[in-house]
Design an enzyme around this catalytic site. Structure first.
Site, PDB file in Angstrom:
ATOM      1  N   ASP A 415       1.247  -1.620   0.303  1.00 23.74           N
ATOM      2  CA  ASP A 415       0.210  -0.562   0.308  1.00 23.74           C
ATOM      3  C   ASP A 415       1.347   1.312  -0.457  1.00 23.74           C
ATOM      4  O   ASP A 415       1.568   1.170   0.285  1.00 23.74           O
ATOM      5  CB  ASP A 415      -0.490  -0.175   0.829  1.00 23.74           C
ATOM      6  CG  ASP A 415      -1.841   1.083   1.221  1.00 23.74           C
ATOM      7  OD1 ASP A 415      -2.428   1.415   0.520  1.00 23.74           O
ATOM      8  OD2 ASP A 415      -2.202   2.053   2.076  1.00 23.74           O
ATOM      9  N   ARG A 594      -0.440  15.321  -2.332  1.00 25.21           N
ATOM     10  CA  ARG A 594      -2.285  15.132  -2.611  1.00 25.21           C
ATOM     11  C   ARG A 594      -3.199  16.273  -2.278  1.00 25.21           C
ATOM     12  O   ARG A 594      -3.354  16.927  -1.825  1.00 25.21           O
ATOM     13  CB  ARG A 594      -2.716  14.648  -0.887  1.00 25.21           C
ATOM     14  CG  ARG A 594      -1.763  13.427  -0.652  1.00 25.21           C
ATOM     15  CD  ARG A 594      -2.511  12.848   0.647  1.00 25.21           C
ATOM     16  NE  ARG A 594      -3.694  12.348   1.087  1.00 25.21           N
ATOM     17  CZ  ARG A 594      -4.022  11.392   0.883  1.00 25.21           C
ATOM     18  NH1 ARG A 594      -3.369   9.968   0.579  1.00 25.21           N
ATOM     19  NH2 ARG A 594      -5.399  10.773   0.969  1.00 25.21           N
ATOM     20  N   ASP A 676      -4.575   5.985  -4.909  1.00 22.02           N
ATOM     21  CA  ASP A 676      -4.860   7.087  -4.870  1.00 22.02           C
ATOM     22  C   ASP A 676      -4.915   8.277  -6.469  1.00 22.02           C
ATOM     23  O   ASP A 676      -4.712   7.248  -7.112  1.00 22.02           O
ATOM     24  CB  ASP A 676      -3.028   8.538  -4.527  1.00 22.02           C
ATOM     25  CG  ASP A 676      -3.257   8.781  -2.433  1.00 22.02           C
ATOM     26  OD1 ASP A 676      -4.291   8.835  -2.516  1.00 22.02           O
ATOM     27  OD2 ASP A 676      -2.496   8.752  -2.237  1.00 22.02           O
ATOM     28  N   ARG A 777      -5.834   4.375  -8.302  1.00 20.98           N
ATOM     29  CA  ARG A 777      -6.976   4.558  -8.706  1.00 20.98           C
ATOM     30  C   ARG A 777      -7.975   3.044  -7.488  1.00 20.98           C
ATOM     31  O   ARG A 777      -8.954   2.052  -8.280  1.00 20.98           O
ATOM     32  CB  ARG A 777      -7.800   4.936  -9.564  1.00 20.98           C
ATOM     33  CG  ARG A 777      -7.635   6.469  -9.974  1.00 20.98           C
ATOM     34  CD  ARG A 777      -7.934   7.392  -8.692  1.00 20.98           C
ATOM     35  NE  ARG A 777      -8.025   8.293  -9.289  1.00 20.98           N
ATOM     36  CZ  ARG A 777      -8.089   9.618  -8.457  1.00 20.98           C
ATOM     37  NH1 ARG A 777      -8.299   9.818  -7.193  1.00 20.98           N
ATOM     38  NH2 ARG A 777      -7.929  11.138  -9.338  1.00 20.98           N
ATOM     39  N   LYS A 783      -7.684  -5.324  -5.609  1.00 16.06           N
ATOM     40  CA  LYS A 783      -5.487  -5.566  -4.691  1.00 16.06           C
ATOM     41  C   LYS A 783      -5.505  -6.199  -4.609  1.00 16.06           C
ATOM     42  O   LYS A 783      -4.954  -7.096  -4.820  1.00 16.06           O
ATOM     43  CB  LYS A 783      -5.562  -4.138  -3.565  1.00 16.06           C
ATOM     44  CG  LYS A 783      -6.285  -2.891  -3.396  1.00 16.06           C
ATOM     45  CD  LYS A 783      -5.392  -2.199  -2.197  1.00 16.06           C
ATOM     46  CE  LYS A 783      -5.519  -0.408  -2.019  1.00 16.06           C
ATOM     47  NZ  LYS A 783      -5.422  -0.272  -0.168  1.00 16.06           N
ATOM     48  N   ASP A 804      -1.177  -1.024   5.800  1.00 18.36           N
ATOM     49  CA  ASP A 804      -1.634  -0.401   7.425  1.00 18.36           C
ATOM     50  C   ASP A 804      -2.728  -0.595   7.644  1.00 18.36           C
ATOM     51  O   ASP A 804      -3.691  -0.577   8.092  1.00 18.36           O
ATOM     52  CB  ASP A 804      -1.003   0.654   7.458  1.00 18.36           C
ATOM     53  CG  ASP A 804      -1.169   2.023   6.924  1.00 18.36           C
ATOM     54  OD1 ASP A 804      -1.621   1.449   5.259  1.00 18.36           O
ATOM     55  OD2 ASP A 804      -1.708   2.691   7.270  1.00 18.36           O
ATOM     56  N   ASP A 808      -6.422  -2.733   2.888  1.00 19.34           N
ATOM     57  CA  ASP A 808      -4.897  -3.500   3.015  1.00 19.34           C
ATOM     58  C   ASP A 808      -5.869  -5.298   3.267  1.00 19.34           C
ATOM     59  O   ASP A 808      -5.093  -6.191   2.391  1.00 19.34           O
ATOM     60  CB  ASP A 808      -4.175  -3.692   3.465  1.00 19.34           C
ATOM     61  CG  ASP A 808      -4.142  -1.944   3.353  1.00 19.34           C
ATOM     62  OD1 ASP A 808      -3.929  -1.392   1.638  1.00 19.34           O
ATOM     63  OD2 ASP A 808      -3.320  -0.741   3.498  1.00 19.34           O
TER      64      ASP A 808
END
Length: 1100
Positions: A415, A594, A676, A777, A783, A804, A808
């Protein structure tokens, strides 16, 4: 009779059959239904007991035995033990039963202890006190006794004991603040709302006066979806009122009440029906590559065993074909044996030979491996270099079954936010109509008169958020907001980005003060307080990727302020300096910041009325409420005027770049999976050295697939990769960037496109040629899909996932090895992982040092166990050719039983715990050494065959060496002859010393413990043999080994033969190692030689 009615009645009365009922009715306070409601049969619900344990006191033995005997090796030895009990076999049942009993007992104790810890944890939760309102008073109960319908009083910093509907709060507006770190990993504060009709009830008597029912759906695991409706009846009016409820009213078990003095709430789901319990995903049994190799070797040795038994059975009947050999005078068969059918006799003999040779299957290897993994896992937890002083946390091992897998990782999926970065947001700048505002240069910014859009922009960021102001000096036991010894306010929010933005506005002169009586107050640059009435909040969600508020200023003007991702704002903008702001957003994204865009829309009173109607209609919908709300938000958030954009920095974690660079050098491919935007994630990848400046970036994104078809883009990328790789002599460094939308298209290609081809295979082929991949994205499920895709590819690489947050967890559970970071997004990832570490930098030592050692140690353990058992049993096979295939054992029963349990087990166990073939500092400095053990290199078939052939050779040397030395049967000086037990003892003595010396030759890291265990085990063998032979305890003189060992040692030729046979057995392995190291040394061996040379020079 109507059977459907009967079925409904049974389902309502029988626990566990509620799936026939679509909804449940909850009576608040366990009271009778209010007058006017239709008759309803009370459903039965489970209590609030949480059970995570596997066994009970009554089912532990049968259930554990069933699970253990499902393992092939254990079941095999059970069959052998039963065969020994049933038929006349050459060895005692104790020889199989005792090792099996030892293995089963040790494993049962280990699993029982682990389950006892789970019981202990369950009891601490189930016996936790809760406060329940009964008959107008607060009563204290144990959590397990809580029932559906009970009204619970929860105080600040207490966790919710079950799933609750919020009835009232100590706050005037009926809200409460909650942290859900244990559920979704988010440690920030979320706002929940009380039922409108009961939010003013703040005493036990008022709460007890409520007569209402809640009808809700049956328990569902979805944390974010809840549709219920309640029928409320007041005592005064005796009328029914209908009120819809949603997820904003639902407080989930495990969440914690924050910054709210107390709340009253009613239990609707309890125990194992709470959403937390339903979301508990039991970890699938992960098996390491070493365990798979062990099972494959076990099958080979089982085939060898069966072959030996068949050969000996056949040879026995060939031998007995001669009438003179059929029934020797000392072994005449009984009448019953003569009349038995030859097939039955042959089968019985086959089973007897199976029992005789069954020790070639090392049952004790499994318990040794279990002990090695369990004890070895403490080295990770004891490692001081993996202790983080800031968090006060050490590395944790949640499962010890995968220790060696840490040395086999080929793909690392990580991540970004909170794993590679610190997840500590800091406001950097904002851009308004092309003008950049930076907090530390504020004086140069405001030297000109303020512009209208600038004022609106600052007010928008002070108003468009869900930030709460904390006035107290402490929160969660930690002091905050202390300035010059005085308590000042500080901000808390469900998003760290929002806190950073509000604090940034404070530094730029606009301070958000508070939300009071539905009015938001801000302090402008002139120290004037401005009040805005908060009319509506259009909450943020991951689909829209934006949030909005509708406010009315003190002058009566209505505004809709909207902030969100650039991709969510720009398409909805009709005016503003779009090009300048978009350029700044792209610039900041490349820098790794960001970004968020801010826009507004002035509303007339008529437009506001339309907005209210849209929102109310959607909120009151009983079906498809979320969809209706999304449609309403989509209609409201349009025709926006762009104001500007913000930039917030999430700094890279300490040594993250060094860790990724080391993983690359070790031969691992690192993928970053993040939600992100592409530009921000790509900048982080460059900063963390995942991408280098000479890396050729390949893009597989929505932007590109809009210009070309997916089919064309994939084939262009594949041509680029393969053509350039073939043209350029050296290997080109490629990096791939793909987004979530394109990944979905790759995994689910259109069936209508006949030219689509197999997109998945092309995508995998491109990825194989890329040193690093960035997936942006990405949704949490995607994932896991990525990890599963790589796992299922034809190479079947070993994967590791590290993250974390709760988002995830899916990929952590999917990967071969899952590692959780003890970060700021809660402990969900750490709890669901196989291993947990405080910081990303600790991954380097975990893989390159601990993983390397674990794999080296256990691979030697496995090969050595098979080797020493071949040495042990093959002489027994050869002996049958010299005893007429009579199934006569070569070794005594005690030696058969204790060989694997006592004489040879402890040295290899210690080796597998402390061996260090290379110093750990060298392993950290030279990550390329990790490549020497990649792809299960030490457990490949050629190496396994070498160890097996080495065992066969040693067995032949031991047996025939002793046989030819026995040719002169008068060995002793007094003319006594050696018998078969002396012969077997001689072979066994050479065997024990040979396999122990073999391990000593393989040991590189010597300590006093090694010397004590290795030489101590040989001394123990000698002492036991003297004891068993009656030398020390004469009362044992009745058994067949009386004085055998002493008689053997009294012979000089026996001593000479032992020394010669040990040397002859070890010589080929030593010669092979010398030649291999001289001609074809590995990197590891070269470093070992240089290290030894350095030591010798320093000594000289």
């Amino acid at each position: 009779m109507d059977f459907s009615t009967l079925r409904t009645l049974i389902s309502r009365y029988c626990v566990g059959e509620e799936n026939w009922v679509d909804s449940r009715t909850v009576y608040i306070g366990q009271k009778e239904p209010p007058p006017g409601t239709e008759a309803f049969i009370q459903q039965r619900f489970p209590d609030n007991r949480i059970t995570s344990s596997k066994y009970t006191f009554w089912n532990f033995i049968p259930k554990n035995m069933f699970e253990q005997f499902r393992r092939v090796a254990n079941f095999y030895f059970l069959i052998i033990f039963l065969v020994q009990l049933i038929i006349d076999t050459p060895t005692s049942p104790i020889t199989s039963g005792l090792p099996l009993f030892f293995v089963i007992t040790v494993t049962a104790i280990k699993q029982g202890y682990e389950d006892w810890l789970r019981h202990k944890a369950d009891n601490s939760v189930n016996q936790c006190p809760v406060h329940v309102v009964q008959h107008g008073k607060v009563v204290r109960k144990q959590s397990r006794k809580l029932r559906v319908g009970d009204v619970v009083l929860v105080k600040e910093d207490e966790s919710f004991p079950c799933d609750l509907i919020l009835l009232s709060s100590s706050r005037d507006d009926g809200t409460c603040f909650v942290t859900t770190a244990s559920l979704d990993g988010e440690s920030s504060h979320k706002t929940y709302y009380a039922v409108q009709d009961t939010k003013a009830y703040n005493t036990e008597q008022e709460i007890d006066s409520i007569h209402a029912t809640i009808e809700c759906e049956q328990p569902q695991p979805d944390l974010y979806k809840s549709v219920q409706h309640t029928y409320t009846c007041t005592k005064l009016e005796n009328t029914l009122r209908y009120m819809p409820l949603g997820s904003e009213n639902l407080l989930l078990r495990g969440a914690t009440l924050k910054n709210t003095e107390f709340i009253y709430a009613v239990a609707i789901y309890t125990g194992m029906e709470t959403k937390m319990a339903l979301n508990y995903q039991s970890k699938s049994q992960k098996r390491s590559a070493v365990e798979k190799s062990m099972n494959a070797y076990l099958v080979v040795y089982l085939c060898i065993l069966i072959s030996k038994a068949i050969v000996n059975t056949v040879m026995k009947y060939v031998w007995q074909a001669d009438p003179n050999r059929d029934e020797p005078w000392y072994n005449e068969r009984t009448e019953t044996e003569r009349q038995r059918h030859i097939v039955i006799r042959a089968f019985t003999d086959f089973l007897a030979f199976m029992v005789l040779f069954n020790y070639i299957i090392p049952v004790s290897m499994y318990v040794t491996v279990e002990m090695q993994k369990f004890l070895g896992s403490y080295f990770i937890m004891w490692d001081d270099e993996m202790f983080d002083e800031e968090l006060g946390e050490r590395a944790m091992v949640n499962t010890s079954d995968l220790n060696e897998e840490l040395g086999q990782v080929e793909y690392v999926f990580t991540d970004k936010t909170g794993t590679l970065t610190e997840n500590n947001m800091e406001f950097i700048e904002c851009c308004v109509d092309g003008h950049v505002y930076v907090p530390h240069v504020i004086l140069t910014v405001f030297c000109r008169p303020p512009q209208e859009h600038e004022e609106l922009f600052f007010r928008a960021l002070c108003l468009c958020h869900t930030v709460q102001v904390k006035e107290e000096e402490t929160v969660d036991g930690i002091k905050h907001g202390i300035h010059q010894g005085k308590s000042t306010s500080f901000y808390i929010s469900s998003s760290p980005d929002e806190v950073a933005l509000v604090e940034g506005m404070k530094r730029l002169g606009f301070t958000y003060l508070r939300l009071k009586d539905s009015h938001m107050e801000i302090l402008n640059r002139e120290d004037e307080i401005e009040r805005f009435e908060l009319l509506e909040v259009l909450t943020f969600d991951s689909v829209r990727r934006r949030m909005s508020v509708i406010v009315r200023s003190s002058s009566g003007r209505l505004y809709l302020f909207c902030k969100g991702a650039d991709s969510a704002i720009f398409p909805r903008v009709i005016s503003g300096k779009v090009d300048q702001i978009k350029a700044r957003v792209e610039h900041n994204a490349v820098e790794g910041l960001r970004t968020l865009c801010v826009a507004y829309r002035p509303l007339s009173q008529e437009q506001y009325q339309e907005v209210c109607q849209l929102l109310n209609g959607a909120k009151l919908a009983l079906q498809d409420r979320d969809k209706r709300l999304a449609e309403a938000y989509d209609l409201i958030e349009k025709d926006l005027i762009l104001l500007g954009a913000t930039a917030v920095e999430d700094r890279l974690q300490e040594k993250a770049a060094d860790t990724i660079e080391s993983l690359h050098k070790a031969g691992m491919k690192v993928w970053v999976l993040t939600g992100d935007k592409m530009e921000t994630a790509a900048a982080t990848c460059y900063a963390s050295k995942l991408f280098h400046r000479n890396t050729q970036i390949l893009e597989l994104t929505t932007k590109r697939t809009e210009e070309q078809s997916l089919h064309d883009v994939l084939f262009d990328l594949s041509r680029t990769v393969f053509c350039l790789s073939s043209l350029s002599g050296d290997c080109t460094d490629y990096g791939l960037i793909i987004d979530g939308a394109t990944l979905s298209a790759v995994l689910r290609p259109s069936h209508e496109d006949s030219n689509s081809g197999n997109y998945k295979e092309i995508f995998l082929e491109i990825c194989r040629n890329c040193s690093a991949v960035l997936c942006c994205r990405m949704a949490p499920l995607q994932k896991a899909q990525i990890v599963k895709l790589i796992k299922a590819s034809k190479e079947h690489p070993i994967t590791l996932a590290i993250g974390d947050g709760a988002n995830d967890v899916s990929m952590i559970l999917e990967a071969h090895v899952g590692i959780g970071i003890m970060g700021k997004e809660g402990r969900q990832a750490a709890r669901n992982s196989d291993y947990a570490i405080p910081k990303f930098k600790h991954l380097k030592k975990m893989l390159l040092v601990h993983g390397h050692y674990y794999y080296i140690r256990i691979s030697e353990l496995v090969q050595y166990f098979f080797y020493k058992n071949v040495c042990f049993i093959f002489p027994q096979f050869l002996y049958q050719f010299f005893c007429g295939f009579s199934q006569q054992p070569l070794y005594d029963t005690a030696y058969l039983t204790l060989y694997n349990i006592s004489f040879t087990s402890l040295p290899i166990l210690l080796y597998s715990l402390i061996e260090q073939h290379i110093n750990m500092d060298i392993l950290k400095k030279d990550p390329s050494l990790y490549r020497d053990i990649a792809k299960n290199s030490l457990l490949r078939w050629p190496i396994f065959i070498y160890w097996t052939l080495l065992g066969v050779y040693d067995a032949i040397v031991m047996f025939f060496g002793a046989y030819f030395l026995f040719d002169n049967t008068t060995f002793t000086s007094n003319g006594q002859m050696f018998g078969n037990w002396t012969f077997g003892t001689l072979v066994f003595t050479v065997l024990v010393f040979t396999v122990t010396f073999k391990l000593a030759l393989d040991t590189h890291y010597w300590t006093w413990i090694n010397h004590f265990v290795i030489w101590g085990s040989l001394i123990f063998f000698v002492v036991f043999s003297l004891l068993w032979g009656g030398i020390i305890w004469p009362f044992l003189n009745y058994q067949r080994m009386y004085y055998v060992f002493m008689q053997m040692l009294s012979s000089g030729p026996a001593w000479l033969s032992i020394i010669l046979l040990i040397a002859a057995s070890l010589l080929p392995d030593v010669v092979k190692k010398v030649i291999w190291r001289a001609l074809w040394p590995t990197t590891t061996e070269r470093i070992q030689v240089s290290a030894y040379t350095h030591i010798l020079l320093s000594v000289c």
